[in-house]
Design an enzyme around this catalytic site. Structure first.
Site, PDB file in Angstrom:
ATOM      1  N   ARG A  36       0.792  -1.227   0.000  1.00  0.00           N
ATOM      2  CA  ARG A  36       0.000   0.000   0.000  1.00  0.00           C
ATOM      3  C   ARG A  36       0.824   1.278   0.000  1.00  0.00           C
ATOM      4  NH1 ARG A  36      -5.206  -0.285   3.882  1.00  0.00           N
ATOM      5  NH2 ARG A  36      -5.765   1.393   2.452  1.00  0.00           N
ATOM      6  N   HIS A  82      -8.602  -4.175  -6.653  1.00  0.00           N
ATOM      7  CA  HIS A  82      -8.275  -3.435  -5.425  1.00  0.00           C
ATOM      8  C   HIS A  82      -9.388  -3.598  -4.391  1.00  0.00           C
ATOM      9  CE1 HIS A  82      -5.461  -0.655  -3.594  1.00  0.00           C
ATOM     10  NE2 HIS A  82      -6.443   0.111  -3.174  1.00  0.00           N
ATOM     11  N   TYR A 126     -19.477  12.644 -11.641  1.00  0.00           N
ATOM     12  CA  TYR A 126     -19.494  13.824 -12.498  1.00  0.00           C
ATOM     13  C   TYR A 126     -18.235  13.942 -13.362  1.00  0.00           C
ATOM     14  CZ  TYR A 126     -23.230  15.259  -9.320  1.00  0.00           C
ATOM     15  OH  TYR A 126     -24.384  15.312  -8.587  1.00  0.00           O
TER      16      TYR A 126
END
Length: 861
Positions: A36, A82, A126
Site C-alpha cells: 500500500r 483493489h 461527475y
C-alpha cells in the site's frame, strides 16, 4: 458414563501471546509496506496507481478515445483488483490527473479535479478521465509481450501485473510520498528531460558518480515552479538518500499606481512552493497581520485566474518591501522545506536509494524487460517461421500433398499421413490443412518465401539483442530519446546557487538610529527621526531620562544592520548588532548593557564603533589614555567571540579610550583637553600595523595637567597637498583670529564643554611626525566656568551634527550653520546650556541608504 470433550475446545491451539503478536504485527507491517504505502523503484507506482492505469488500459481509455466516467474506472478497479474503499481509489486517480501534484500527469481529467486551494474534486459520477499519452507510451507499452510478471488478483479470477513495463524512471519524474509502519517515503518530482539525460549518462559511463549525475539532474523540478535555495540539501539527498531541500515561492515587488492617491508598493506572488495550499497561505498571512506579528501589510487579495496565480499584497506607505517579503519567507509557507526521504521497494525490500542507485535499479529492470520482450518476439517469430517452413514443404510437393489430402478419409488421417511422410509437426500439418486454395498461386508462394526470409533476418537480430548487452542499452537509449523528444518540457523550478537562509538582519529594515550609552551602563537605540534638525544656539530636546548620579558616556549614530564594537578600558572588544539593542523612547532610560553583553562589573566601555563591513584595506587605530597608539587590521575583528576578544595590550595604569577606522593613506588628528592638536600620517612609516595583543607607540607629548580628549581620521585625498613638518616639536605659528572664507571642506570641528564650536579648515593643521606637541586648535572664551575642548571631529559639507549634554539634552543641527574660523578663534555658541550642564558627546548623523556607500560616522566619547 464416558466424557466427550467439547468440539470447540478441540480447535483451540495453545500458543505464546508474545510470539503471536510479534508475528502478526510483522505480517501486517510488511503488508502495508509492500502492498500500500511504498512505491516500487522499477515503475515508481504503488499498487493502487498501478491497478488504476492497468484497468484503464484494459477498458481501452487511450488518449484517442472518448473520456469515460471516473465512477466506471473506480468500479472496474474495485471489482477486479483493489479490495479497498472507493474513496482511496478515486483520490489516487484524481492525484494522477492534477497538474499541480504531478510533474507529468498520467491521466487526462475532464471536470473538476480540485485546485491548489485544496478545493475537493467533484464526485466521481461527475468527472471523466482517460489515459495520458505519456502513460500509454512510457508505462503500458509492450505489457502484452510478457515484459513483466502477472499474478492472481484478490479472488483468483483475474490476472494483474506486479509491475508495469516502464520505459522511464517514473519514480524520479513524478516523485512519491507515503507513510508505512515504521518508515516513510518522500521523493520529489524531477524534470523528464533531465532524468532521461542522467539515465543516458549512466548508460555511457557505468562508473559515473552522484556528483557527476548532478550535472544532468541538477535538482527537483516541482510542478508549481518556485525556487530551490542552495544545492547542499539536493546533494545530501542525492548522495545519502535523505536531505532537506529549501523551497521558496516566486515574488516580486511592484509599484501600483492608484488614481487620485499616492502610488503603493505591492508584493506580487506568482508561484508557490510544492504542496503549498494557496488559500491556507493567504489565511496565515492575514492571521499574522491581525496578531501584529507581521508589520507593513495594508491589504491582501487573490487575483488568480485561468491565466495563472497572482496573490497581491498591498503594503503600507512606510513599509520596507524587502523586509516585509523576508518576513513572509520566515513566518509563512511562502518558504518551506521539502524533507527528501528516497525510500522505495527493491525486490519487495524497502531500501534508501541515492541518485545513481535509482537509475541503476531502473536500468537493470528495463534491460530485463527488453530481454523478456525480445524472447517473446523471438518465440513468436520462430513459431511463425516453423509454420512457414511447413507451407514451403507443402508447396514443393504440391501435387503429392493434394493427392494425399483428397484420398484421406478425414482430417486426422490426413494430418497423420503428412506428419509421417514429410516429417512435419502437428502444427505444420494443421497449417497445411487450413491453407486456402488461393495461396497455391505462384504469387502467394513467393510471399511465403519472402516472409520466411524476413523472419530468418528478424530471428538473427533478436538473438543478437539477447547475446549482446550493447544492443540492449542502445535500444533503451533510443526509446527514452523518443519519449524525451515527445514529452519533455522546460524546467519550471529555478535553482539558486546561493543559500537563502534568512537571518535576523533580513527581517529588519536598515534604518538610521542613534545609540546612547550612559556612564552606569544603560543603553538604548532611538530612530534618528526622533530628533529633527534645529537652529544653532537653541536648547535642544531631552534624549534620555538620566538619573542624578548618571551621565551620558557615548552617543553615536549608526544603521540597524551595523556591527557595534564595544571597546572596554581593559582593551577587550565585544560585538553586538545594532538591531539587537532594544529600541527606546526619548524619555526612557534604556536597558543595562550587561544584559546584552557578558561585561564584568569592574570593566567599563570607553569607546564604541559602528562597522558596516569588515574590509581588508581598513585598519582600527586605537589610542590609550596614556597616549599609546597602534594600528590593527579591521578584518582581525570580524569574528568576535561571545565573551570578547583582546584588542590591545595595556600597562597596569593605562586604559583603552579611543578607536577609529582608517586606511593607510589617511591622516590622524588628535586633540587635547586644553586645546592642542597634532596631525600626522597613518602610513606604515609613522604607524606600522600591529597584531591584536600589542601595546603600540607614543602618539603625542602633553603639557602638564593636559589630557587627550579625542582622535579622528582624515581621508588621504584631503591632506595630499599639505605642508609637512619633519621635526616633532616644530614651533606653533600663531594664526590671527578671523573668520575664514568658506572652503570646500572638510574641516576640523572643535566643540567645547560650554557649548561653543567652530569649523577649522584642515589645511591649518600642518602634518607633523608622531609624538610631537602639536599646535593650538582653539582659544577659550573668558567665562565664569572653566571651558575645555569636549570634542574634536572631522566634518564635511552637508553633515548633520548631534550633541548631547551630561544631563541628556540632545540637539541636532547642520554643520554648515557653524562658522568657519581660524585655529585662534573662540567659535560661536552651538548649544545653549543650563547651569552646571556641559557638552558630553558629539556625533555625526550617518548618511541615509539613498546616499550610497558613504562611510558611517564613528563613535565619539
Amino acid at each position: 458414563m464416558t466424557f466427550s470433550p467439547d468440539p470447540a475446545q478441540e480447535r483451540i491451539i495453545p500458543t505464546d501471546l508474545r510470539e503471536e503478536m510479534s508475528r502478526s504485527y510483522l505480517e501486517y507491517a510488511m503488508s502495508v509496506i509492500v502492498g500500500r504505502a511504498l512505491p516500487d523503484a522499477r515503475d515508481g507506482l504503488k499498487p493502487v496507481h498501478r491497478r488504476i492505469l492497468y484497468a484503464m488500459h484494459e477498458l481501452g481509455l487511450t488518449p484517442d478515445r472518448p473520456f469515460r466516467k471516473c465512477a466506471r474506472v473506480v468500479g472496474e478497479v474495485l471489482g477486479k483488483y483493489h479490495p479497498h474503499g472507493d474513496t482511496a481509489v478515486y483520490d489516487a486517480l484524481v492525484r494522477m490527473a492534477q497538474d499541480f501534484s504531478m510533474r507529468d500527469p498520467l491521466i487526462n481529467g475532464h471536470g473538476n479535479f480540485g485546485s491548489i486551494d485544496n478545493d475537493p474534486p467533484a464526485a466521481m459520477r461527475y468527472t471523466e478521465s482517460r489515459l495520458h499519452a505519456l502513460s500509454c507510451d512510457a508505462l503500458l507499452q509492450d505489457i502484452e509481450q510478457d515484459t513483466v510478471d502477472f499474478a492472481d488478483n484478490f479472488d483468483g479470477s483475474q490476472q494483474e501485473p506486479l509491475v508495469l513495463p516502464a520505459r522511464i524512471p517514473q519514480l524520479l519524474v513524478n516523485g512519491s510520498s507515503g507513510i508505512a509502519v515504521g518508515m516513510a517515503t518522500n521523493i520529489p518530482p524531477h524534470n523528464l528531460g533531465e532524468v532521461i539525460d542522467g539515465l543516458t549518462a549512466l548508460i555511457h559511463n557505468p562508473e559515473i558518480t552522484d556528483g557527476e549525475l548532478m550535472k544532468f539532474i541538477p535538482g527537483p523540478d516541482f510542478p508549481t515552479g518556485g525556487k530551490i535555495l542552495g544545492t547542499s540539501g539536493i546533494r545530501e539527498a542525492y548522495t545519502s538518500g535523505r536531505g532537506s531541500i529549501t523551497m521558496r515561492g516566486v515574488a516580486s515587488i511592484e509599484t501600483q499606481e492608484q488614481r487620485g492617491r499616492p502610488d503603493r508598493e505591492t508584493i506580487i506572488i506568482t508561484e508557490l512552493p510544492y504542496q503549498t495550499n494557496k488559500a491556507a497561505l493567504i489565511e496565515k498571512i492575514a492571521e499574522l497581520v491581525n496578531e501584529k506579528r507581521l508589520e507593513g501589510i495594508a491589504d491582501i487579495r487573490d487575483e488568480s485566474d485561468r491565466d495563472g496565480m497572482r496573490i497581491v499584497i498591498e503594503l503600507k506607505r512606510d513599509a520596507y518591501p524587502q523586509v516585509v517579503l523576508n518576513n513572509l519567507y520566515k513566518q509563512t509557507p511562502l518558504q518551506s522545506n521539502f524533507g527528501a526521504n528516497m525510500l522505495a521497494l527493491v525486490s519487495s525490500d524497502p531500501q534508501l536509494l541515492n541518485l545513481k542507485l535509482f537509475l541503476s535499479v531502473f536500468l537493470d529492470f528495463r534491460e530485463d524487460a527488453i530481454m523478456r520482450r525480445t524472447r517473446f518476439k523471438l518465440r513468436k517469430a520462430q513459431e511463425r517461421d516453423h509454420l512457414l517452413q511447413g507451407l514451403l514443404i507443402a508447396l514443393e510437393n504440391l501435387d503429392e500433398v493434394i493427392h494425399l489430402i483428397r484420398h484421406a478419409a478425414d482430417a486426422s488421417v490426413a494430418r497423420q499421413e503428412l506428419m509421417s511422410r514429410y516429417a512435419l509437426s502437428e502444427s505444420q500439418s494443421d497449417a497445411i490443412l487450413q491453407m486456402q486454395l488461393r495461396r497455391l498461386t505462384a504469387l502467394e508462394a513467393e510471399k511465403i518465401q519472402r516472409e520466411h526470409e524476413d523472419l530468418l533476418t528478424q530471428i538473427a537480430d533478436l538473438e543478437d539483442v539477447l547475446a549482446r548487452r550493447e544492443r540492449r542499452l542502445a535500444i533503451i537509449e533510443d526509446e527514452i530519446g523518443q519519449i524525451k523528444a515527445k514529452f519533455a518540457t522546460p524546467r519550471r523550478t529555478v535553482i539558486e546557487l546561493t543559500m537563502g537562509e534568512l537571518d535576523d538582519m533580513d527581517l529588519i529594515a536598515n534604518e538610521q538610529s542613534v545609540v546612547l550609552l550612559t556612564e552606569q551602563g544603560y543603553i538604548k537605540r532611538m530612530p534618528i527621526s526622533t530628533f529633527e534638525a534645529q537652529n544653532r544656539a537653541t536648547r535642544g530636546r531631552a534624549g534620555a531620562r538620566i538619573k542624578e548620579d548618571d551621565a551620558v558616556e557615548h552617543f553615536f549614530a549608526c544603521c540597524d544592520h551595523d556591527s557595534i564594537l564595544f571597546f572596554s578600558d581593559r582593551g577587550v572588544v565585544y560585538s553586538l548588532k545594532a538591531y539587537q539593542i532594544p529600541m527606546g523612547s526619548r524619555a526612557s532610560r534604556g536597558v543595562p548593557l550587561v544584559q546584552l553583553l557578558p561585561i564584568p562589573r569592574e570593566e567599563k566601555i570607553t569607546s564604541v564603533l559602528a562597522v558596516s563591513e569588515f574590509t581588508e584595506d581598513e585598519y582600527l587605530v586605537m589610542m590609550t589614555s596614556n597616549g599609546y597608539i597602534k594600528k590593527t587590521a579591521l578584518s582581525a575583528f570580524s569574528n568576535i567571540r561571545t565573551n570578547g576578544l583582546i584588542a590591545i595590550a595595556l600597562e597596569e595604569d593605562d586604559q583603552l579610550r579611543w578607536v577609529r577606522r582608517a586606511r593607510e593613506e589617511d591622516t590622524i588628528i588628535i586633540g587635547t583637553h586644553q586645546g592642542m592638536a597634532i596631525h600626522f600620517r597613518a602610513d606604515h612609516e609613522q604607524l606600522r600595523p600591529l597584531g591584536r595583543a600589542t601595546r603600540g607607540v607614543k602618539a603625542m607629548k602633553l603639557k602638564t595637567g593636559d589630557l587627550l580628549i579625542g582622535m579622528d581620521v582624515i581621508a588621504g585625498a584631503v591632506t595630499a597637498g599639505l605642508d609637512e613638518t619633519l621635526e616633532e616639536d616644530a614651533p606653533d605659528l600663531e594664526v590671527e583670529e578671523e573668520i575664514i572664507e568658506e572652503t570646500a571642506g572638510p574641516w576640523v570641528l572643535v566643540i567645547t564643554t560650554q557649548g561653543y564650536g567652530k569649523r577649522v579648515p584642515v589645511s591649518q593643521f600642518r602634518l607633523q611626525r608622531r609624538a610631537g606637541k602639536g599646535v593650538t586648535s582653539t582659544k577659550f572664551k573668558k567665562l565664569k566656568q572653566k571651558d575645555y575642548v569636549a570634542s574634536l571631529r572631522i566634518v564635511h559639507p552637508g553633515d548633520e551634527l548631534m550633541l548631547i549634554t551630561s544631563r541628556g539634552v540632545v540637539i541636532r543641527q547642520a554643520v554648515d550653520a557653524i562658522s568657519s574660523q581660524s585655529r585662534s578663534a573662540t567659535g560661536v555658541r552651538v548649544q545653549r546650556l543650563d547651569t552646571e550642564d556641559s557638552i558630553a558627546a558629539v556625533t555625526l548623523v550617518p548618511p541615509s541608504e539613498d546616499d550610497g556607500d558613504a562611510e558611517f560616522a564613528e563613535a565619539s566619547d
